[in-house]
Motif scaffolding. Sequence first.
Motif: not given
Length: 238
Positions: A108-124
């Motif tokens: 994963l890589s990000s610049v600025g304020d676009s985001r990446i989330y992961r949901l695992r077993a209901g936990h974000l």
Amino acid sequence: MGVTAHGVTHPGPRASNEDAFLIDTSGGVFVVADGMGGHNAGEVASGLAVESIRTFVAEEDQPSAGGLEDAVRAANRNILDTAARRPECAGMGTTVAVALVTATGAILSSVGDSRIYRLRAGHLTQLTQDDSWIAKLQSEGVSMTQSEIDRHPMRHVLTDVVGTRADLAPHAEEHPFERGDMLLLCSAGLHGVLRSDLIAELLSGDGSLSAVTEALVSTAVANGATDNVTAVVLRRTA
């Protein structure tokens, strides 16, 4: 690759949509970009970023964090070069959030304020950090409530974007991405109005992946998004 994905973008209240996204399941690369700049130059910047990253990754033999950082740097050069040739695009830039899916996880890589989330077993879990004035204050130990953040005069100011300076130094790292996990790549138009608990609830919906993605974007628009809204959702199936 054992990944399914769906993407949705909506202009929100804006007359134009300067967001862009990429879903390339065969190449395992997924991107959300939120462009900025006058005369629709933001649309140019986000489009250049998406295409530059897709092309660069396709030419790599093996996915790696260093390769993804190079891909973001290539997008940065492309945007700077285009702005230099086209005066109407001067000053344009874009955020990016990129996921490069591998056999063992996701780089994963990000610049600025676009985001990446992961949901695992209901936990974000938020896996990327914003390049913003607020995030900088928080990293320096300044404690702020959500209400204080919402009222802060610098809450929309970014400290880094792609395409505005030649010495951009993106960072990429690999995170676990296992069967049953979901990844959400989104622009600030979405996470700016949807709290984490609501994002988790919507990602956990019983509908198809397309229905889940549509629900995220439509809920953000209905909840008062002030910008373009884009979401790309991935589910690991194997």
